[in-house]
Design a protein around this motif. Structure first.
Motif, PDB file in Angstrom:
ATOM      1  N   GLU A 157      29.681  17.527   4.554  1.00  0.00           N
ATOM      2  CA  GLU A 157      28.894  17.917   5.725  1.00  0.00           C
ATOM      3  C   GLU A 157      29.730  17.873   6.992  1.00  0.00           C
ATOM      4  O   GLU A 157      29.624  18.733   7.856  1.00  0.00           O
ATOM      5  CB  GLU A 157      27.670  17.022   5.869  1.00  0.00           C
ATOM      6  N   MET A 158      30.586  16.861   7.100  1.00  0.00           N
ATOM      7  CA  MET A 158      31.486  16.754   8.240  1.00  0.00           C
ATOM      8  C   MET A 158      32.396  17.978   8.321  1.00  0.00           C
ATOM      9  O   MET A 158      32.587  18.575   9.378  1.00  0.00           O
ATOM     10  CB  MET A 158      32.315  15.474   8.075  1.00  0.00           C
TER      11      MET A 158
ATOM     12  N   THR B 227      27.096  15.060  12.083  1.00  0.00           N
ATOM     13  CA  THR B 227      26.967  14.537  10.728  1.00  0.00           C
ATOM     14  C   THR B 227      26.185  13.236  10.726  1.00  0.00           C
ATOM     15  O   THR B 227      25.354  12.991   9.837  1.00  0.00           O
ATOM     16  CB  THR B 227      28.360  14.342  10.100  1.00  0.00           C
TER      17      THR B 227
END
Length: 207
Positions: free
Chosen positions: A27-28, A128
């Protein structure tokens, strides 16, 4: 900036915060790529982080080893290694500030490039954190004080247990609109202030 990659191993040692290191990392990475591809210099959240003109100056000076007003790749690597050694952390980096910051491809980072790249990393980290810790909250675009204190504990511990009074000052400063909730940009600013505090300690110890 380095905190974003390096916090992974510590975050997942704390049960119940984030489901897995790989999920957070993916996700980052998605957030960073999304920010990078959509005119970051015009991004209102990036501009919010950059509105503090001195926020990235200390890290730039810290990494500009020969003080010539620019950071080259060798200085960036040296700076990261020094940072990791001080914190007894392994060297784990997929991307670095040069990859996303060197907008004119000259192999050097000027202060404005350094700051823009740092703001992108910080915002991606903040986004995030909001998406992982903010689920189920009334306002899923911001974190409440309970959630932000989880981050504060993580970040503070990572940076060798920053003094409580300094940590709370950072927390107050990062809440730019003082609504006791924290947006992705405010979380990005928070972690950068912690990094700056770490730098001050290191520079003080070297003198």
């Amino acid at each position: 900036m380095l905190l974003i990659i390096l916090l992974f191993s510590f975050i997942f040692a704390r049960p119940g915060l984030i489901t897995s290191m790989s999920e957070f990392g993916l996700e980052m990475e998605r957030n960073l790529i999304s920010i990078y591809r959509t005119k970051p210099a015009e991004n209102t959240e990036i501009l919010k982080i950059l509105s503090d003109e001195l926020l990235f100056t200390e890290s730039f000076v810290y990494c500009d080893d020969n003080h010539d007003g620019m950071v080259i790749m060798e200085e960036l690597i040296s700076c990261e290694e020094h940072f990791l050694k001080a914190l007894n952390r392994p060297m784990v980096m997929k991307l670095n500030r040069m990859d996303i910051g060197d907008t004119n491809n000259d192999g050097k980072l000027q202060l404005d490039e350094w700051a823009l790249a740092g703001a992108m990393w910080d915002l991606a980290f903040g986004k995030t954190m909001v998406s992982t810790l903010g689920k189920g909250h009334e306002d899923e675009e911001k974190l409440n004080e309970f959630a932000i204190f989880k981050i504060l504990g993580l970040v503070g511990h990572f940076f060798n247990d920053t003094d409580y009074s300094i940590a709370t000052d950072i927390l107050f400063t990062a809440d730019d609109d003082h609504d006791n909730k924290y947006s992705a940009a405010e979380i990005g600013c928070l972690q950068q202030h912690f990094y700056n505090e770490f730098i001050r300690k290191q520079m003080w110890r070297s003198h």
